[in-house]
Design a protein around this motif. Structure first.
Motif, short mmCIF file in Angstrom:
data_model
loop_
_atom_site.label_atom_id
_atom_site.label_comp_id
_atom_site.label_asym_id
_atom_site.label_seq_id
_atom_site.Cartn_x
_atom_site.Cartn_y
_atom_site.Cartn_z
N HIS A 194 -16.86 6.86 75.51
CA HIS A 194 -16.59 6.86 76.94
C HIS A 194 -15.85 5.59 77.38
O HIS A 194 -16.45 4.62 77.83
N ARG A 230 -14.52 17.85 74.67
CA ARG A 230 -15.64 18.74 75.01
C ARG A 230 -16.98 18.06 74.73
O ARG A 230 -17.93 18.17 75.52
N GLN A 244 -18.43 14.38 79.48
CA GLN A 244 -19.27 14.80 80.60
C GLN A 244 -19.11 13.93 81.84
O GLN A 244 -19.32 14.39 82.97
N LYS A 245 -18.71 12.68 81.67
CA LYS A 245 -18.59 11.77 82.81
C LYS A 245 -17.15 11.55 83.24
O LYS A 245 -16.88 10.72 84.10
N ALA A 278 -17.53 22.58 79.98
CA ALA A 278 -18.46 21.48 79.75
C ALA A 278 -18.19 20.29 80.67
O ALA A 278 -19.12 19.57 81.05
N ILE A 279 -16.92 20.07 81.05
CA ILE A 279 -16.55 18.84 81.75
C ILE A 279 -16.53 19.00 83.27
O ILE A 279 -17.05 18.15 84.01
N ASN A 325 -16.81 20.59 87.23
CA ASN A 325 -17.75 21.28 88.12
C ASN A 325 -17.18 22.58 88.65
O ASN A 325 -17.88 23.59 88.77
#
Length: 1081
Positions: A657, A685, A689-690, A727-728, A730
């Motif tokens: 990250h 993937r 996530q952030k 996955a990433i 919204n």
């Protein structure tokens, strides 16, 4: 007369004179010398041989009288008296006593700092110079004199003596050996005893003196030495010498001094090698191992029978003998590489020895030699070590694995012997990782340890460590890569178990909690050696964790995703310190905990490491990396680097990250290599996530790329892109909406193909949807919100879907001509990729005889493709399909009943109908449009009419003429549509007539036309009363200006000029013959 200083007597005390005799010195006159000598003569005359006390008392005086002063005195009276004295001296004293006395005086040589040393040296020098002791050969007790002399000289020599002293000693002793009749055993013992290790270490100078003496006298003393060893070794007479128990030590020393000393002894050793006594064979093997293995030894080449006999002991029944032979091999390989070939076969057998210790020592032997110099061990020897990595015994496997790891680190990692040596053992890295597939947990743990200490040493700084990992991963074979990935996966799984255990410690104590803890402990124990003990130790460790909060904090920090490699080392050290008990010499509990900590500690990968890996990847992409020097191509480095990062993204997602890391991955997404892009998508993937909340810039760049991959990428890329979006982001529903359109089309088609019936009329509605998609050019909503590329993609999907449904008979029958035409026109799509992919799919389906014959007509439209390569490809497809169909008809007799659907010539009606409904054919009188029609017809007919089999040309002509007697079934009442149909027929007849002169013959069969496309009209009805003329004066089908005819229409005639009648004979432009086409046949 004065005594010269150097001629003063050398005694062990003051010279004693008889009573009444004063000292005889150079201070007195000759008369006084004579007077005093007379008294000395009287004393010796009165002495008997038995007067031991007087003999000893006056011995020094006797030696004094033998000095050069008295013997060479110019006064004859003095000389006479001295002679009388000497005569009595030889009467009184035996010669043995004289020499023994002289020998005792030589002991004074020991102290070089003594004031009398020069006199002692003078005595030694004179004795050596004139070989005084050689007189003793005539005496019966000469051996005793020589023994005492040798013992004295060997005992007094020390490191303070200069070279002259040693030289005179050597001269004195060597003359006795070389000029005598032989050397007795006792005298030989006085020499050899100095070679025994115990004596050798006490007096190095005595050893050197003995060694030099033996070298000088080798020709003389060799026989005596051979006799000594013969009696001890062969005859077993150990009593002949006190040195009998040291024979093997003596042989080794003598061989080192000069092998010639043992010329006659070596055959005796060969005899002892075959002894029935195992211990005796062992002793001889130990000796010969030292002789053969000595650095400059040439014994193996000089005595081949002994060497071969020694090699036979590798197969000795006695285990210690075999073990000693194997140990010898290491020194032999290091000191005598030329003997490696002889040793290889015997080591091969011993590498499979039933004794574990021998197999173990074979590995040690080969590895030790390899560590000294890799060239000392051949590929076969390394192969033995490789085999033993799968030995049934853990000790042997461990030694083999560790040995190979040490060689890899020395020659591949540190490149201590260059690239050739590194290449020679490049297989080691793969082999070691393959062992991770073994079931034993010991093997797995050792592989992890080797990887962390030898293959990618965790002690290196981050950049060097990651460079090592980066290129190692690129060079591994497929199975080794899988093993390494599995290793990381297992370690990550174990970290997860420890985390779950720590989480349970945070919950209140309960029965359920205890049960859950026990389950976790059992799972952890399965991943440690000796599962039974591991369970007990893990229970104890869990108890300590419950009691020590600081220990739990350290352990939580160790398994935290954000834990750095340096921090991990500190945590491991602190945990180990807390569990160490100083009073315990061994702590098995601590050792077991260390095993656990080694497996879960992140010693290689953290954020800094991932950043270093990404930088290496960037260098490979930019072409500035050391890829070629490391033995990999840039493409391989990039692809394997992405695969490495992909694997690490599963086990260490938090370490990725950072904006810098993601920027580099975005560059990889844009590369043409499908595998690289696919790996980059998977990394996003797993780790992104952030991104949406913390890295907006990365998000805005990533979204369009993922859309593109989902729509146009390979199936794997599209799948991963959808997963990545899900996955990433919204608002994943909005992101996925456009992507699913193409997939929806494929889904509908697969569903219909699975049903294989149209009872629900679902196929009709699907075909209408697909047709609408083609009519709207891919934009069903017609709101122009879809990009051109997306529309092309949808058109290709729709055309391919209709073609797929047409392969199923139940759906082919309901496909209308309009839908067939829309499908076929995809081959003329404005997008090159659409045309290319559609043509390829069409060809594959046709060549497998999956599609109906009418779809072959679609290739005629390829004549209008602006790209030459596409036209050439379409022509090859036509040739292949026509050939396949003709061959099928020949090979299958039953095919005669289905000629309408198989015979290539039956494609012509479909082609004519398709061209008549070409959207570009809007003005049937326009020259350019007619020319396009002609080109399309020629594209197909030129291939069909290559041969006139069974009068097929006449059959084609008849078929086209019959079409002119029908109406267009698609729109029978549309005059313009029928007109275009007939004009296309006319052009087709024109092309056929110009291609073949045999087309005017009678047709063998009456062609059958498809009723779906052509409607048979009443014979009383005349189709057209008038044929409009073609307005353009230029030739339509060729260079010759001939009139086109349409049934019932007026012929348009134009006056031509010479230039207009010029003929183009190119076959590609379908030239016309001078004959005209008959109006109606």
């Amino acid at each position: 007369m004065e005594f010269p200083q150097q001629q003063k007597p050398a005694g062990d005390g003051k010279i004693v004179y008889p009573p009444g005799v004063k000292e005889i010195t150079d201070k007195i006159s000759n008369d006084e010398v004579v007077k005093r000598l007379k008294m000395v003569v009287k004393t010796y005359m009165d002495m008997d041989q038995d007067s031991e006390e007087e003999k000893q008392q006056y011995l020094s005086l006797a030696l004094h009288l033998a000095s050069e002063f008295f013997l060479r005195n110019p006064n004859k009276d003095v000389r006479l008296l001295v002679a009388c004295c000497l005569a009595d001296i030889f009467r009184i004293y035996a010669p043995e006593d004289i020499f023994l006395f002289i020998t005792r005086q030589l002991k004074g040589l020991e102290d070089t700092k003594s004031p009398q040393f020069n006199r002692y040296f003078y005595l030694l020098e004179n004795l050596a110079w004139v070989k005084s002791y050689n007189i003793c050969f005539e005496l019966e007790d000469c051996n005793e004199i020589f023994i005492q002399l040798f013992k004295t000289l060997f005992s007094v020599i020390n490191n303070s003596h200069n070279q002259k002293v040693q030289m005179h000693m050597m001269d004195l002793m060597s003359s006795i050996i070389m000029e005598g009749d032989g050397v007795t055993q006792e005298l030989l013992d006085t020499i050899l005893i100095n070679l025994i290790p115990a004596h050798k270490n006490l007096n190095k100078q005595a050893y050197d003196l003995a060694k030099t003496l033996l070298k000088r006298t080798v020709q003389t003393i060799e026989t005596c030495i051979a006799n000594f060893f013969n009696q001890v070794l062969v005859m077993g007479k150990s009593s002949v010498s006190d040195l009998s128990e040291h024979v093997f030590d003596l042989i080794q020393e003598l061989f080192a001094i000069d092998p010639m000393l043992l010329t006659s002894v070596m055959p005796q050793l060969e005899f002892k090698l075959k002894s029935n006594d195992g211990e005796e064979r062992l002793a001889v093997v130990r000796l010969l191992a030292k002789l053969f293995g000595a650095k400059d030894s040439e014994l193996a080449s000089q005595n081949r029978p002994l060497w071969q006999c020694f090699l036979g002991r590798f197969n000795d029944i006695h285990v210690p003998v075999r073990l000693e032979c194997v140990k010898f091999a290491s020194h032999c390989l290091m000191n005598h590489p030329d003997l490696a070939r002889d040793l290889t076969e015997y080591l091969k057998v011993r590498s499979h020895d039933p004794e574990e210790a021998i197999r173990h020592d074979v590995i040690v032997t080969i590895i030790n030699a390899g560590k000294k110099d890799l060239n000392l061990v051949n590929d076969q020897l390394l192969g033995f070590v490789r085999e033993r990595t799968l030995d049934k015994r853990w000790r042997v496997r461990k030694e083999a694995m560790m040995g190979l790891a040490q060689l890899y680190k020395k020659y591949c990692l540190h490149h201590e012997a260059g690239k050739e040596s590194a290449l020679k053992i490049s297989w080691i890295k793969d082999k070691l990782l393959h062992i991770y597939y073994q079931n034993s947990i010991d093997d797995k743990l050792l592989v992890e340890k080797i990887f962390a200490q030898y293959m990618v040493p965790h002690s290196l700084d981050t950049e060097e460590k990651m460079k090592c990992l980066y290129y190692l991963y690129a060079c591994l074979d497929t199975n080794a890569v899988k093993a390494l990935n599995e290793m990381w996966k297992c370690q990550n799984m174990l970290r997860g178990l420890v985390k779950e255990l720590l989480d349970l410690h945070k919950l209140p104590v309960s029965e359920a909690n205890n049960t859950a803890m026990f389950g976790k402990l059992m799972s952890i124990a399965k991943n440690l050696p000796d599962a039974g003990k591991a369970q007990d130790f893990m229970k104890k460790f869990n108890q300590v964790l419950g009691e020590d909060e600081k220990l739990r904090v350290q352990l939580e920090m160790l398994i935290s995703p954000t834990c750095s490699c340096k921090q991990a080392e500190i945590c491991v050290r602190e945990i180990t310190r807390k569990l160490t008990f100083p009073k315990q010499p061994t702590n098995p509990f601590l050792e077991m905990v260390k095993f656990l900590l080694e497996r879960i500690a992140p010693v290689h990968i953290d954020s800094e490491a991932i950043s270093a890996l990404v930088k290496l990847l960037n260098k490979s992409i930019e072409g500035t990396a050391d890829d070629d020097e490391e033995g990999v191509t840039p493409d391989t480095a990039i692809r394997s680097g992405l695969e490495l990062l992909k694997v690490l993204s599963f086990t260490h997602p938090t370490a990725f990250h950072s904006a810098e890391t993601y920027e580099s991955l975005l560059q990889c997404l844009k590369m043409e290599d499908d595998k690289v892009a696919e790996a980059a998508i998977q990394i996003f993937r797993n780790t992104g996530q952030k991104i949406e909340t913390e890295l907006q810039q990365i998000r805005s760049t990533l979204i369009p790329i993922l859309h593109q991959k989902a729509k146009r990428g390979t199936p794997h890329q599209a799948k991963q892109a959808v997963h990545c979006i899900h996955a990433i982001f919204n608002n994943k529903e909005v992101q996925l909406a456009q992507i699913f359109e193409v997939q929806a089309i494929k889904l509908l088609v697969r569903w219909l193909l699975g049903m294989k019936n149209n009872q629900s009329k679902s196929a009709n509605s699907t075909l209408r949807l697909l047709s609408a998609m083609l009519v709207s050019e891919g934009d069903l909503t017609e709101q122009k919100k879809i990009s051109k590329s997306d529309m092309s993609r949808l058109r290709l999907a729709a055309g391919g879907a209709i073609m797929k449904l047409a392969q199923e008979p139940c759906y082919h029958d309901i496909i209308t001509p309009e839908q067939f035409q829309l499908c076929g026109l995809v081959i003329n799509d404005e997008c090159y990729q659409v045309r290319q992919i559609f043509a390829q799919k069409l060809h594959l389906a046709l060549v497998k005889l999956l599609l109906p014959l009418e779809y072959l007509a679609v290739f005629a439209l390829c004549a209008k493709d602006p790209v030459k390569e596409r036209r050439a490809h379409a022509r090859q497809c036509l040739l292949k399909n026509i050939s396949v169909r003709r061959e099928y008809i020949k090979q299958n007799p039953l095919a005669q009943e289905k000629l309408v659907s198989l015979l290539p010539e039956y494609v012509v009606p479909y082609m004519i109908h398709l061209l008549a409904h070409d959207p570009d054919f809007t003005k049937p009188h326009e020259y350019e449009q007619l020319k396009d029609i002609k080109e399309c017809l020629w594209f197909m007919l030129e291939v069909l009419m290559t041969k006139n089999e069974n009068n097929s040309h006449a059959f084609l002509r008849k078929m086209v003429e019959n079409i002119k007697q029908t109406k267009d079934a698609q729109c029978p009442d549309d005059a313009k549509a029928n007109e275009k149909l007939y004009i296309v027929c006319d052009v087709a007849l024109f092309v056929i007539a110009n291609k073949s002169t045999a087309c005017h013959l009678d047709s063998p069969k009456d062609p059958v036309l498809p009723s779906k496309f052509f409607l048979i009209q009443d014979k009383a009805i005349h189709i057209y009363k008038h044929t409009p003329s073609i307005p353009k004066p230029a030739p339509v089908l060729g260079a010759v200006n001939k009139p086109l005819t349409v049934p019932g229409r007026r012929i348009f005639t134009k006056t031509t000029t010479a230039s207009d009648t010029a003929s183009n004979t190119s076959t590609n432009s379908s030239p016309l013959s001078s004959s005209t086409i008959n109006k109606n046949r």
